[in-house]
Write a protein that holds these residues in place. Structure first.
Motif, short mmCIF file in Angstrom:
data_model
loop_
_atom_site.label_atom_id
_atom_site.label_comp_id
_atom_site.label_asym_id
_atom_site.label_seq_id
_atom_site.Cartn_x
_atom_site.Cartn_y
_atom_site.Cartn_z
N HIS A 6 1.20 -1.35 -0.20
CA HIS A 6 -0.16 -0.04 0.12
C HIS A 6 1.15 1.80 0.39
CE1 HIS A 6 -3.96 -1.52 0.39
NE2 HIS A 6 -3.61 -2.45 1.45
N GLY A 7 1.97 1.09 0.90
CA GLY A 7 2.87 2.17 0.99
C GLY A 7 3.74 3.19 -0.61
N ASN A 8 3.71 1.36 -0.84
CA ASN A 8 4.59 1.82 -2.71
C ASN A 8 3.80 1.97 -3.87
OD1 ASN A 8 7.52 0.86 -1.39
ND2 ASN A 8 6.91 -1.63 -1.77
N ARG A 9 2.20 1.71 -3.63
CA ARG A 9 1.35 2.06 -4.43
C ARG A 9 1.23 3.24 -3.94
NH1 ARG A 9 -4.02 2.17 -5.82
NH2 ARG A 9 -4.24 1.73 -7.40
N GLY A 10 1.06 4.01 -2.88
CA GLY A 10 0.80 5.14 -2.68
C GLY A 10 2.07 6.39 -3.55
N LEU A 11 3.18 6.11 -2.98
CA LEU A 11 4.16 6.85 -3.49
C LEU A 11 4.45 7.11 -5.15
CD1 LEU A 11 7.05 5.80 -1.54
CD2 LEU A 11 5.79 7.78 -1.08
N ASN A 48 9.50 1.00 12.60
CA ASN A 48 9.72 1.49 11.63
C ASN A 48 9.16 1.94 9.62
OD1 ASN A 48 12.81 3.48 10.76
ND2 ASN A 48 12.53 0.99 8.87
N GLY A 49 7.93 0.86 9.80
CA GLY A 49 7.66 1.74 7.83
C GLY A 49 6.48 2.09 8.98
N LEU A 50 5.73 2.22 9.80
CA LEU A 50 5.18 2.73 10.23
C LEU A 50 5.33 4.40 10.13
CD1 LEU A 50 1.86 3.71 11.28
CD2 LEU A 50 2.78 2.87 13.53
N ALA A 51 6.67 4.73 10.98
CA ALA A 51 7.10 5.87 11.05
C ALA A 51 7.89 6.41 9.75
CB ALA A 51 8.48 6.19 11.83
N ALA A 52 8.10 5.59 8.55
CA ALA A 52 8.28 5.87 7.18
C ALA A 52 6.83 6.25 6.56
CB ALA A 52 8.70 4.74 6.63
N THR A 53 6.02 5.61 7.03
CA THR A 53 4.50 6.49 6.26
C THR A 53 4.13 7.09 6.17
OG1 THR A 53 4.25 3.64 5.79
CG2 THR A 53 2.66 4.64 5.70
N HIS A 54 4.33 7.47 8.35
CA HIS A 54 3.86 8.97 8.23
C HIS A 54 4.53 10.00 7.91
CE1 HIS A 54 1.23 8.15 11.84
NE2 HIS A 54 1.67 7.13 12.33
N THR A 55 6.10 9.54 7.71
CA THR A 55 6.46 10.93 6.69
C THR A 55 6.08 10.69 5.93
OG1 THR A 55 8.26 10.39 8.72
CG2 THR A 55 8.99 11.30 6.70
N ASN A 56 6.29 10.02 4.98
CA ASN A 56 5.78 9.73 3.32
C ASN A 56 4.31 10.77 3.25
OD1 ASN A 56 7.81 8.75 2.03
ND2 ASN A 56 6.94 6.50 2.11
N LEU A 57 3.57 10.38 4.27
CA LEU A 57 1.64 10.41 4.76
C LEU A 57 2.15 12.61 4.24
CD1 LEU A 57 -0.43 11.11 4.03
CD2 LEU A 57 -0.81 10.48 6.33
N ALA A 72 1.20 17.18 11.84
CA ALA A 72 1.48 16.10 12.73
C ALA A 72 1.62 14.85 12.31
CB ALA A 72 -0.59 16.24 12.79
N GLU A 73 1.63 14.32 10.57
CA GLU A 73 2.28 13.55 9.63
C GLU A 73 3.56 13.01 10.75
OE1 GLU A 73 0.71 11.00 9.40
OE2 GLU A 73 -1.75 11.66 9.72
N TYR A 74 4.10 13.91 10.70
CA TYR A 74 5.92 14.39 10.47
C TYR A 74 6.49 14.18 12.05
CZ TYR A 74 7.42 16.20 5.69
OH TYR A 74 7.35 16.46 4.38
N ARG A 75 5.67 14.96 13.02
CA ARG A 75 6.28 14.21 14.72
C ARG A 75 5.57 13.24 14.45
NH1 ARG A 75 6.72 19.49 17.37
NH2 ARG A 75 6.02 21.05 15.54
N ALA A 76 4.59 12.78 14.61
CA ALA A 76 4.63 11.27 14.61
C ALA A 76 5.73 10.63 14.45
CB ALA A 76 3.19 10.73 13.42
N GLY A 77 5.48 10.20 12.97
CA GLY A 77 6.96 9.96 12.09
C GLY A 77 7.89 9.99 13.01
N LEU A 78 8.65 11.18 13.44
CA LEU A 78 9.78 11.27 14.51
C LEU A 78 9.67 10.90 16.02
CD1 LEU A 78 12.44 13.04 15.04
CD2 LEU A 78 10.76 15.10 15.50
#
Length: 85
Positions: A6-11, A48-57, A72-78
């Motif tokens: 899902h993440g790759n498809r989103g990108l 880690n995948g969750l953090a990366a996805t928050h950052t990508n979003l 908010a997404e960046y902060r969640a990933g961080l």
């Protein structure tokens, strides 16, 4: 796995300019990663995948001018990455 797909498809959709669909796919990835991270807390790859996805979003939302949501997404990933460190 499903979350990464899902993440790759989103990108990919974001690269193609299909931003609504990209956001949907990234949110699906978040849902799956959240479940995996909760069910299997000993597996850091899911957090880690969750953090990366928050950052990508966050990156996608920033590009769409949704600054508050992006932050908010960046902060969640961080926060996740800080806990992983």
């Amino acid at each position: 796995d499903v979350a990464e797909s899902h993440g790759n498809r989103g990108l990919l959709l974001a690269d193609l300019g299909q931003f609504t669909e990209a956001e949907e796919e990234l949110r699906k990835a978040l849902t799956v990663f959240e479940r995996l991270a909760a069910d299997l807390p000993a597996v850091p790859d899911y957090r880690n995948g969750l953090a990366a996805t928050h950052t990508n979003l966050g990156r996608l939302l920033a590009g769409l001018g949704k600054v508050a949501e992006a932050e908010a997404e960046y902060r969640a990933g961080l926060a996740l990455r800080e806990r992983l460190a």
